[in-house]
Design a protein around this motif. Structure first.
Motif, PDB file in Angstrom:
ATOM      1  N   HIS A  54      67.870  -7.034 134.828  1.00  0.00           N
ATOM      2  CA  HIS A  54      67.757  -8.096 133.824  1.00  0.00           C
ATOM      3  C   HIS A  54      66.610  -9.042 134.185  1.00  0.00           C
ATOM      4  N   MET A  55      65.988  -8.799 135.304  1.00  0.00           N
ATOM      5  CA  MET A  55      64.893  -9.615 135.847  1.00  0.00           C
ATOM      6  C   MET A  55      65.302 -11.073 136.007  1.00  0.00           C
ATOM      7  N   LEU A  56      66.550 -11.235 136.483  1.00  0.00           N
ATOM      8  CA  LEU A  56      67.008 -12.560 136.900  1.00  0.00           C
ATOM      9  C   LEU A  56      66.611 -12.776 138.349  1.00  0.00           C
ATOM     10  N   ASP A  57      66.189 -11.681 138.979  1.00  0.00           N
ATOM     11  CA  ASP A  57      65.753 -11.715 140.366  1.00  0.00           C
ATOM     12  C   ASP A  57      64.582 -10.758 140.509  1.00  0.00           C
ATOM     13  N   ARG A  58      63.740 -11.010 141.516  1.00  0.00           N
ATOM     14  CA  ARG A  58      62.603 -10.137 141.792  1.00  0.00           C
ATOM     15  C   ARG A  58      62.947  -9.220 142.957  1.00  0.00           C
ATOM     16  N   PRO A  59      62.536  -7.954 142.903  1.00  0.00           N
ATOM     17  CA  PRO A  59      62.739  -7.111 144.078  1.00  0.00           C
ATOM     18  C   PRO A  59      61.827  -7.586 145.220  1.00  0.00           C
ATOM     19  N   SER A  66      58.653  -5.023 136.831  1.00  0.00           N
ATOM     20  CA  SER A  66      58.929  -6.240 137.619  1.00  0.00           C
ATOM     21  C   SER A  66      57.681  -6.744 138.327  1.00  0.00           C
ATOM     22  N   ILE A 123      55.342  -8.198 134.930  1.00  0.00           N
ATOM     23  CA  ILE A 123      55.848  -8.978 133.785  1.00  0.00           C
ATOM     24  C   ILE A 123      55.470 -10.453 133.915  1.00  0.00           C
ATOM     25  N   ARG A 164      56.004 -14.500 132.647  1.00  0.00           N
ATOM     26  CA  ARG A 164      57.136 -15.352 132.305  1.00  0.00           C
ATOM     27  C   ARG A 164      57.406 -15.356 130.797  1.00  0.00           C
ATOM     28  N   LEU A 166      59.697 -12.631 129.351  1.00  0.00           N
ATOM     29  CA  LEU A 166      61.109 -12.550 129.738  1.00  0.00           C
ATOM     30  C   LEU A 166      62.075 -12.623 128.548  1.00  0.00           C
ATOM     31  N   PRO A 167      61.880 -13.545 127.599  1.00  0.00           N
ATOM     32  CA  PRO A 167      62.827 -13.587 126.479  1.00  0.00           C
ATOM     33  C   PRO A 167      62.928 -12.246 125.748  1.00  0.00           C
ATOM     34  N   ARG A 174      64.896  -9.825 127.871  1.00  0.00           N
ATOM     35  CA  ARG A 174      66.328 -10.157 127.932  1.00  0.00           C
ATOM     36  C   ARG A 174      67.031  -9.800 126.635  1.00  0.00           C
ATOM     37  N   ARG A 175      66.283  -9.795 125.527  1.00  0.00           N
ATOM     38  CA  ARG A 175      66.898  -9.382 124.258  1.00  0.00           C
ATOM     39  C   ARG A 175      67.090  -7.866 124.218  1.00  0.00           C
TER      40      ARG A 175
END
Ligand code: ADP
Ligand code: MG
Lengths: 287, 226
Positions: free
Chosen positions: B49-54, B66, B69, B71, B74-75, B78-79
């Motif tokens: 969900h790219m709430l965190d970065r590897p 990742s 991408i 900022r 992101l929306p 996430r959709r």
């Protein structure tokens, strides 16, 4: 109207901070307002004085009236000159005794009239800058029956520099208040962001854009700013009335200035909020 | 669709939460992500969900990576990726239908379209009758279904679900799984984290990706081939 509702809810959530922000913006714009009032009234006074800006050429006592008349015509043909009026020695004495009544006895006792005849030279509106005035005075004083040419520009310049000093002081004062106001609004908005952190996280998860998330906070900043601006307007008007009633008659600010003041306050509030919310949003999301 | 390439995620501790994990979840595929508590399941879902970065490696979702991408993308990402959290994350002061509508409002689509769409989503998860209820008036299973409806609101390509049956009784669990299978049948990929061995036993035909202390130790679709 969801963003507006949320902005108002945010302001209610931290009433003390909202009040402090409002006061800070109010004081900031008030100090600018006081300067504006001063500057505007100086401007009004100057524009009255400026119409009278003139060069006075004092004439030698041995100049004959015919020669003076020729010189007067020549001076009136200068491009800068609107009119040149001849004031004879007698008229000068009469004027002086009328204006300085304490000395009228002294004047009437005199055997010889000590006042010189003069030419009062008024300038065209486009030629009233200090350098124009000086140029006309210099040129007139080369005439061999002109004793001395004077101009009243110096004190006008002094008023201008006074206005600049007052303006500088007000700008520094206004800017430091504005900085304080921006900091307070920033804190208030960040508190709102933190109070809604969970909701914002959910917005980010379902794919809200930053712009969408920012909107209620920007409105909160705008409302605080405009509120502070109205407060400042009220305080400035209060000061105006107080001076008007007790000291001197003043001119109230032009509508354009007051509108610009309110717009400035609103913009200040919005920019402060924008900065604060951007920083918080970047902190909440890792990309 | 969703692709992990040698993904490692470390939170700074002595061992990584996710270590060198690679797999590829294809379009329309259904997979269980399994492993004991602390194995790294939630961490992987958050990475997708790219709430965190590897920390290293790359996560690709649809056309996003990742490592590249921005900022402002992101929306959109996430959709395209619906996420059902273990704790639901509903807004407590909004009704079921408002919670679902919320996910649509933030995208800026017209009010006129939101109403019917919310209705359809609540029907889909079998919750139309409870549309006006607040989260606290709903059972765990019902809240779960509100969360699913919200995750589906923007027609995602992938649905991520974190232990969606963790707080549910057996009947409710079966209901949620049935719902996910129907969603999957309509073309949405599903990646569901679970450590419920009962569920794995009942769905032997579904792909299983198993983690152990952050490492991928088993993938029924054929090892770590990505
Ligand atoms: N934000 C975090 N900060 C530090 N450690 C974390 C964080 N998130 C997860 N971990 C650690 O990473 C490991 C994997 O956690 P998690 O992905 O939540 O496992 P699971 O969902 O499979 O139970 C655990 O050891 C956990 O303590
Ligand atoms: Mg977990």
């Amino acid at each position: 109207m969801r963003p507006l509702r949320e902005a108002l809810a945010g302001m209610r959530r931290a009433p003390v901070l909202t009040f402090l922000s409002l006061m800070a913006i109010g004081l900031s714009v008030f100090s600018i307002g006081l300067f504006a009032l001063t500057a505007h009234n100086i401007d009004v006074a100057l524009s009255n004085v400026e119409g009278r800006v003139e060069v006075v050429a004092y004439l030698r006592d041995d100049a004959s009236e015919e020669l003076i008349e020729i010189a007067r015509h020549e001076i009136e043909s200068y491009p800068e000159v609107q009119a040149a009026r001849y004031i004879s020695k007698v008229e000068a004495l009469y004027e002086a005794s009328r204006e300085l009544t304490e000395f009228s006895d002294v004047y009437s006792d005199l055997e010889v009239n000590p006042l010189p005849a003069s030419l009062e030279i008024s300038l065209r509106p486009d030629f009233r800058t200090p350098s124009d005035v000086e140029a006309v005075a210099d040129r007139v004083s080369t005439d061999h029956f002109v004793e001395e040419a004077r101009y009243g520009r110096e004190w006008v310049d002094r008023i201008y520099s006074l206005r600049r000093v007052a303006g500088g002081a007000a700008t520094i004062l206004g800017l430091s208040f504005a900085l304080g106001a921006a900091l307070l609004i920033g804190i208030a908005v960040r508190m709102s962001v933190l109070a809604r952190a969970r909701e914002i996280a959910i917005m980010q998860i379902v794919g809200a854009t930053d712009a969408y998330i920012r909107r209620p906070f920007l409105i909160e900043g705008l409302l605080t700013g405009v509120g502070g601006g109205l407060l400042a307007l009220a305080m400035t008007f209060g000061a105006y009335q107080a001076v008007e009633r007790t000291l001197v008659s003043l001119a109230w600010l032009p509508d354009l200035w007051t509108t610009a003041g309110l717009a400035f306050a609103g913009l200040l509030g919005m920019l402060a909020a924008d900065r604060a919310v951007r920083r918080e949003l970047r902190r909440l999301d890792v990309y | 669709m969703v692709q992990l390439r040698s993904v490692t995620k470390s939170f700074g501790g002595s061992s990584a939460a996710v270590l060198d994990v690679s797999f590829h979840l294809k379009k329309g595929e259904f997979a269980f992500l399994t492993g004991a508590s602390g194995a790294g399941k939630t961490t992987i879902l958050k990475l997708v969900h790219m709430l965190d970065r590897p920390t290293s490696g790359e996560v690709r979702v649809s056309r996003y990576s990742s490592s590249r991408i921005r900022r402002r993308d992101l929306p959109d990402l996430r959709r395209r990726v619906g996420y059902v959290f273990q704790d639901f994350r509903l807004l407590e002061n909004l009704t079921a239908e408002e919670n679902v509508a919320f996910a649509l409002q933030v995208t800026g689509i017209s009010k006129a379209k939101i109403g019917p769409r919310v209705q359809k989503l609540l029907n889909q998860v079998g919750l139309a009758a409870r549309a006006r209820a607040l989260p606290r008036e709903l059972s765990g299973g019902e809240q779960q279904r509100v969360a699913v409806a919200r995750a589906l609101a923007n027609e995602p390509l992938v649905l991520l679900a974190d232990e969606p049956t963790g707080n549910l009784d057996e009947r409710a669990s079966a209901g949620v799984l049935g719902l996910f299978q129907r969603i999957n049948a309509s073309g949405t990929s599903v990646l569901m984290a679970t450590h419920d061995s009962e569920i794995l036993r009942r769905h032997r035909n579904v792909r299983v990706i198993e983690l152990e202390q952050g490492r991928l130790v088993f993938d029924s679709a054929g090892g770590t081939a990505a």
